[in-house]
Design a protein around this motif. Sequence first.
Motif, PDB file in Angstrom:
ATOM      1  N   MET A   1      13.677 -13.867   6.678  1.00  0.00           N
ATOM      2  CA  MET A   1      12.914 -12.723   6.181  1.00  0.00           C
ATOM      3  C   MET A   1      12.608 -11.761   7.338  1.00  0.00           C
ATOM      4  N   VAL A   2      12.542 -10.500   7.002  1.00  0.00           N
ATOM      5  CA  VAL A   2      12.243  -9.477   7.995  1.00  0.00           C
ATOM      6  C   VAL A   2      11.083  -8.649   7.462  1.00  0.00           C
ATOM      7  N   GLU A   3      10.152  -8.315   8.340  1.00  0.00           N
ATOM      8  CA  GLU A   3       9.062  -7.445   7.907  1.00  0.00           C
ATOM      9  C   GLU A   3       9.498  -5.995   8.082  1.00  0.00           C
ATOM     10  N   VAL A   4       9.337  -5.217   7.027  1.00  0.00           N
ATOM     11  CA  VAL A   4       9.706  -3.802   7.056  1.00  0.00           C
ATOM     12  C   VAL A   4       8.494  -2.996   6.631  1.00  0.00           C
ATOM     13  N   ARG A   5       8.154  -2.010   7.469  1.00  0.00           N
ATOM     14  CA  ARG A   5       7.063  -1.096   7.094  1.00  0.00           C
ATOM     15  C   ARG A   5       7.651   0.279   6.893  1.00  0.00           C
ATOM     16  N   MET A   6       7.316   0.872   5.801  1.00  0.00           N
ATOM     17  CA  MET A   6       7.775   2.230   5.520  1.00  0.00           C
ATOM     18  C   MET A   6       6.688   2.936   4.714  1.00  0.00           C
ATOM     19  N   ARG A   7       6.741   4.262   4.735  1.00  0.00           N
ATOM     20  CA  ARG A   7       5.783   5.016   3.935  1.00  0.00           C
ATOM     21  C   ARG A   7       6.436   5.265   2.576  1.00  0.00           C
ATOM     22  N   VAL A   8       5.777   4.828   1.517  1.00  0.00           N
ATOM     23  CA  VAL A   8       6.326   4.996   0.171  1.00  0.00           C
ATOM     24  C   VAL A   8       5.309   5.769  -0.666  1.00  0.00           C
ATOM     25  N   ASN A   9       5.727   6.907  -1.153  1.00  0.00           N
ATOM     26  CA  ASN A   9       4.860   7.763  -1.969  1.00  0.00           C
ATOM     27  C   ASN A   9       3.512   8.009  -1.285  1.00  0.00           C
ATOM     28  N   GLY A  10       3.586   8.217   0.019  1.00  0.00           N
ATOM     29  CA  GLY A  10       2.399   8.628   0.764  1.00  0.00           C
ATOM     30  C   GLY A  10       1.578   7.503   1.363  1.00  0.00           C
ATOM     31  N   ALA A  11       1.926   6.249   1.059  1.00  0.00           N
ATOM     32  CA  ALA A  11       1.141   5.125   1.590  1.00  0.00           C
ATOM     33  C   ALA A  11       2.050   4.205   2.397  1.00  0.00           C
ATOM     34  N   VAL A  12       1.532   3.708   3.515  1.00  0.00           N
ATOM     35  CA  VAL A  12       2.318   2.764   4.321  1.00  0.00           C
ATOM     36  C   VAL A  12       2.359   1.430   3.581  1.00  0.00           C
ATOM     37  N   ARG A  13       3.575   0.932   3.380  1.00  0.00           N
ATOM     38  CA  ARG A  13       3.747  -0.348   2.687  1.00  0.00           C
ATOM     39  C   ARG A  13       4.489  -1.307   3.610  1.00  0.00           C
ATOM     40  N   SER A  14       4.103  -2.550   3.548  1.00  0.00           N
ATOM     41  CA  SER A  14       4.746  -3.571   4.357  1.00  0.00           C
ATOM     42  C   SER A  14       5.383  -4.579   3.421  1.00  0.00           C
TER      43      SER A  14
END
Length: 166
Positions: A1-14
């Motif tokens: 598993m890899v942790e990915v953080r991205m901004r989705v629809n204005g909110a940072v999601r992990s």
Amino acid sequence: MVEVRMRVNGAVRSLEVEPRVSLLDALRDHLGLTGTKKGCNQGACGACTVLVDGERINSCLALAVQYAGREVVTIEGVAADGQAHPLQEAFIRNDGFQCGYCTSGQICSAIGMLAEHRAGVPSAVTEHLAADVELSAAEIRERMSGNLCRCGAYNGIVESIQDVAS
Ligand code: FES
């Protein structure tokens, strides 16, 4: 598993995903954003179109891990301040859908397409690059050719986009 953080629809999601997980599956299965649809799952239909840093992509062809740190917008994020996006309103006004399965991809693609047009990105039928020149129906069809509608609502889709572009 890899942790990915991205901004989705204005909110940072992990999210914790296997490296093989597509952005489409990450959005739908890990974040519950099921507005983005899976059609062909091989880059041919456009149902899975989302915006990444303002550019439209087929999320079924993208690995989620490639998009760490990027800004992703799905159909759930195009409305603002409780108001539908002008393209959403235009699709309703102009009957730009029938079953609706392709609609989220059509709208995300149209948002990206209008940004491309305004930036002067040429299309196969472009005779001009000026952003203030009205998009012809032929040019819209060309620029939207990656988004299929099995109901054949193309006239309404083109009219909806012209409605917003003009
Ligand atoms: Fe991605 Fe068809 S589901 S292009």
